[in-house]
Design a protein around this motif. Sequence first.
Motif, PDB file in Angstrom:
ATOM      1  N   GLU A  35       0.828  -1.201   0.000  1.00 55.91           N
ATOM      2  CA  GLU A  35       0.000   0.000   0.000  1.00 55.91           C
ATOM      3  C   GLU A  35       0.874   1.267   0.000  1.00 55.91           C
ATOM      4  O   GLU A  35       0.572   2.244  -0.698  1.00 55.91           O
ATOM      5  CB  GLU A  35      -0.950  -0.026   1.207  1.00 55.91           C
ATOM      6  CG  GLU A  35      -1.847   1.199   1.360  1.00 55.91           C
ATOM      7  CD  GLU A  35      -2.697   1.518   0.130  1.00 55.91           C
ATOM      8  OE1 GLU A  35      -3.152   0.590  -0.547  1.00 55.91           O
ATOM      9  OE2 GLU A  35      -2.884   2.731  -0.153  1.00 55.91           O
ATOM     10  N   ALA A  36       1.969   1.217   0.768  1.00 57.48           N
ATOM     11  CA  ALA A  36       2.858   2.389   0.819  1.00 57.48           C
ATOM     12  C   ALA A  36       3.486   2.650  -0.548  1.00 57.48           C
ATOM     13  O   ALA A  36       3.713   3.801  -0.932  1.00 57.48           O
ATOM     14  CB  ALA A  36       3.938   2.186   1.875  1.00 57.48           C
ATOM     15  N   ILE A  37       3.741   1.574  -1.293  1.00 53.88           N
ATOM     16  CA  ILE A  37       4.288   1.741  -2.648  1.00 53.88           C
ATOM     17  C   ILE A  37       3.205   2.276  -3.583  1.00 53.88           C
ATOM     18  O   ILE A  37       3.424   3.207  -4.352  1.00 53.88           O
ATOM     19  CB  ILE A  37       4.884   0.411  -3.170  1.00 53.88           C
ATOM     20  CG1 ILE A  37       6.133   0.050  -2.354  1.00 53.88           C
ATOM     21  CG2 ILE A  37       5.215   0.511  -4.658  1.00 53.88           C
ATOM     22  CD1 ILE A  37       6.678  -1.339  -2.623  1.00 53.88           C
ATOM     23  N   MET A  38       1.997   1.709  -3.480  1.00 54.13           N
ATOM     24  CA  MET A  38       0.906   2.153  -4.357  1.00 54.13           C
ATOM     25  C   MET A  38       0.557   3.613  -4.114  1.00 54.13           C
ATOM     26  O   MET A  38       0.204   4.340  -5.029  1.00 54.13           O
ATOM     27  CB  MET A  38      -0.335   1.278  -4.149  1.00 54.13           C
ATOM     28  CG  MET A  38      -0.190  -0.117  -4.682  1.00 54.13           C
ATOM     29  SD  MET A  38      -1.781  -0.934  -4.937  1.00 54.13           S
ATOM     30  CE  MET A  38      -2.336  -1.225  -3.292  1.00 54.13           C
ATOM     31  N   SER A  39       0.622   4.038  -2.847  1.00 56.19           N
ATOM     32  CA  SER A  39       0.232   5.417  -2.529  1.00 56.19           C
ATOM     33  C   SER A  39       1.315   6.412  -2.930  1.00 56.19           C
ATOM     34  O   SER A  39       1.087   7.613  -2.926  1.00 56.19           O
ATOM     35  CB  SER A  39      -0.043   5.548  -1.033  1.00 56.19           C
ATOM     36  OG  SER A  39       1.182   5.539  -0.329  1.00 56.19           O
TER      37      SER A  39
ATOM     38  N   GLU B 270       8.817  -8.857  -4.896  1.00 57.70           N
ATOM     39  CA  GLU B 270       9.688  -8.989  -6.067  1.00 57.70           C
ATOM     40  C   GLU B 270       9.071  -9.947  -7.086  1.00 57.70           C
ATOM     41  O   GLU B 270       9.056  -9.674  -8.281  1.00 57.70           O
ATOM     42  CB  GLU B 270      11.085  -9.469  -5.667  1.00 57.70           C
ATOM     43  CG  GLU B 270      12.073  -9.337  -6.813  1.00 57.70           C
ATOM     44  CD  GLU B 270      13.271 -10.260  -6.688  1.00 57.70           C
ATOM     45  OE1 GLU B 270      13.404 -10.947  -5.665  1.00 57.70           O
ATOM     46  OE2 GLU B 270      14.076 -10.295  -7.635  1.00 57.70           O
ATOM     47  N   SER B 271       8.568 -11.093  -6.598  1.00 56.05           N
ATOM     48  CA  SER B 271       7.905 -12.055  -7.486  1.00 56.05           C
ATOM     49  C   SER B 271       6.766 -11.400  -8.241  1.00 56.05           C
ATOM     50  O   SER B 271       6.465 -11.770  -9.369  1.00 56.05           O
ATOM     51  CB  SER B 271       7.320 -13.211  -6.679  1.00 56.05           C
ATOM     52  OG  SER B 271       8.292 -14.158  -6.412  1.00 56.05           O
ATOM     53  N   GLU B 272       6.105 -10.447  -7.610  1.00 57.80           N
ATOM     54  CA  GLU B 272       4.968  -9.793  -8.250  1.00 57.80           C
ATOM     55  C   GLU B 272       5.392  -8.628  -9.132  1.00 57.80           C
ATOM     56  O   GLU B 272       4.555  -7.974  -9.733  1.00 57.80           O
ATOM     57  CB  GLU B 272       3.979  -9.314  -7.184  1.00 57.80           C
ATOM     58  CG  GLU B 272       3.340 -10.479  -6.457  1.00 57.80           C
ATOM     59  CD  GLU B 272       2.480 -10.054  -5.272  1.00 57.80           C
ATOM     60  OE1 GLU B 272       1.838 -10.926  -4.700  1.00 57.80           O
ATOM     61  OE2 GLU B 272       2.464  -8.866  -4.927  1.00 57.80           O
ATOM     62  N   GLY B 273       6.694  -8.364  -9.183  1.00 64.54           N
ATOM     63  CA  GLY B 273       7.182  -7.317 -10.078  1.00 64.54           C
ATOM     64  C   GLY B 273       7.074  -5.918  -9.494  1.00 64.54           C
ATOM     65  O   GLY B 273       7.285  -4.933 -10.200  1.00 64.54           O
ATOM     66  N   ILE B 274       6.722  -5.811  -8.209  1.00 63.60           N
ATOM     67  CA  ILE B 274       6.477  -4.500  -7.611  1.00 63.60           C
ATOM     68  C   ILE B 274       7.767  -3.876  -7.083  1.00 63.60           C
ATOM     69  O   ILE B 274       7.935  -2.677  -7.091  1.00 63.60           O
ATOM     70  CB  ILE B 274       5.414  -4.619  -6.497  1.00 63.60           C
ATOM     71  CG1 ILE B 274       4.129  -5.156  -7.112  1.00 63.60           C
ATOM     72  CG2 ILE B 274       5.182  -3.294  -5.791  1.00 63.60           C
ATOM     73  CD1 ILE B 274       3.239  -5.844  -6.138  1.00 63.60           C
ATOM     74  N   VAL B 275       8.678  -4.708  -6.612  1.00 65.09           N
ATOM     75  CA  VAL B 275      10.009  -4.214  -6.265  1.00 65.09           C
ATOM     76  C   VAL B 275      11.019  -5.003  -7.086  1.00 65.09           C
ATOM     77  O   VAL B 275      10.715  -6.077  -7.597  1.00 65.09           O
ATOM     78  CB  VAL B 275      10.328  -4.339  -4.745  1.00 65.09           C
ATOM     79  CG1 VAL B 275       9.251  -3.708  -3.891  1.00 65.09           C
ATOM     80  CG2 VAL B 275      10.555  -5.786  -4.354  1.00 65.09           C
ATOM     81  N   SER B 276      12.190  -4.439  -7.267  1.00 67.17           N
ATOM     82  CA  SER B 276      13.218  -5.212  -7.956  1.00 67.17           C
ATOM     83  C   SER B 276      14.424  -5.373  -7.047  1.00 67.17           C
ATOM     84  O   SER B 276      14.613  -4.594  -6.116  1.00 67.17           O
ATOM     85  CB  SER B 276      13.591  -4.564  -9.288  1.00 67.17           C
ATOM     86  OG  SER B 276      13.661  -3.168  -9.148  1.00 67.17           O
TER      87      SER B 276
END
Lengths: 254, 241
Positions: free
Chosen positions: B36-40, B73-79
């Motif tokens: 959520e913190a990344i999405m926001s 990472e698996s979901e592609g949201i962080v690398s």
Amino acid sequence: MSQTPPHLERLSLPEMVYRDLREAIMDGVFAPGQVLRQEDIARRFGVSRAPLREALPRLEADGVVVFNPRRGYMVTALDVDDIHEIFRLRALVEQDAARLSATQRTKEDIARAKALLDALAAQREVTDPASFAAWSKSHFAFHRALIEPAGHQRHIKIADSLRTQVEWYIRMEIALTGNTTQSLAEHRRMFQAFKAGDADKLAQLVSEHCEHTSERLIRAMNAQATRAAETAGAGKNAARPAVATPKRRVANAE
Amino acid sequence: MSDELPIIDNMKSEILSSAAAERPSLPEVVYRELREAIMSGEFEPGRVLRQDEIARRFGVSRAPLREALPRLESEGIVSFNARHGYSVAELDPADVTEIFRLRAMIEQDAARSAATMRTAQDIDALRALLDTLVATTDAADPQAFQNWARVHFAFHRALLLPSRCSRHLKVVDSLRVEVESYMRANMSHTGVPRQSNDEHRLMFKAFRDGDGDELARLIGLHCEHTAERLLKYLAARGKSA
């Protein structure tokens, strides 16, 4: 058990554990529905539990294991609806990437797909776990080679994960029928369309291949369930279908 | 995250999260909060995620983070980068094009099933989300905008939920999370485009009427328009950078 491919230099320990565990699940070392006790796996791979705690959530994101708050991580067990959904989604994603691939593939891409097709032909008699492992590697790589030239990383990742999820069931199906001739004919036609750069034809063949594979797996799951019910007598133990040894043995051998 | 609209609280367990467990584990909670913190946009694209810093921010030890980060990472949201560790994934125009191409295809497929399988309760739930969406559209302050964005996410999820295609939903979720911070950053400047809510209203109608073909067509258009806006935003940002 499984070795890290030599070309992958210096993997982190959690990465290695992740790959080894995924491969062990694909190879049928851990069967669908089996609870993965962290201490057992840690002992088996000769590692501490720390890298496992990173590997398991990744495998969960891949759909290969599921987390149950009471029992912990388990190998994902699929039912007929799951198989339908997986191949429906795979057909969508692979067709889309295949269309682009067919128009963008280079000579090298064609040569690589051809080499993998030749390997599949040479390995078509699958009689034991070792020959399955060899065929399976080529099979995975062949399907990937057909969509890689599109250069769409997310398509590839999704298709990989869907393929990994059904791997155990493909193994079971082959263990029942003993050969891969039908799929080989389809792989040949897909390669021809890929080579010819015929996007529509390739998309159509990919879709049909998904449909046929799905049908074959469901037939095998039903056969396995019937067999398990027969061996279990009145069928009170008629466990979930498709939890049976993938080797050519009847289910009561366990 | 406090201060959420009541409707989100009610639907959180069914719609916003995939895990049905009523009492999520600590790694699960950390995973959701970090996502959520990344999405926001609190952790913006490209930002290096220092584990001690995040642990302090969420008031947890580093252990649950070590489970949450590989999952993201698996979901592609962080690398992950061997030298810098984890950072929030950045997108280029080709990524945006691929994401929306996949999303349109997979959402359309699930929506066709959803339109034929939805129940009266599904329709009521979607209507409630649409009403909240419309009511919060002209949100002026940033917190209200974040609420709109969360309801928006829930609306799109509720459109597909009756399909019971859990894998379609999972893939679409993670594709949507990938672009979410860019969408919010863009809309916090431009406001919610009027066109977008008109499209949501039409999608609701097609869902209610069980018209799978129309719903699929609208989703295709919606993805196309959203991708166009995002590509424009990326181009503008590239120029000003």
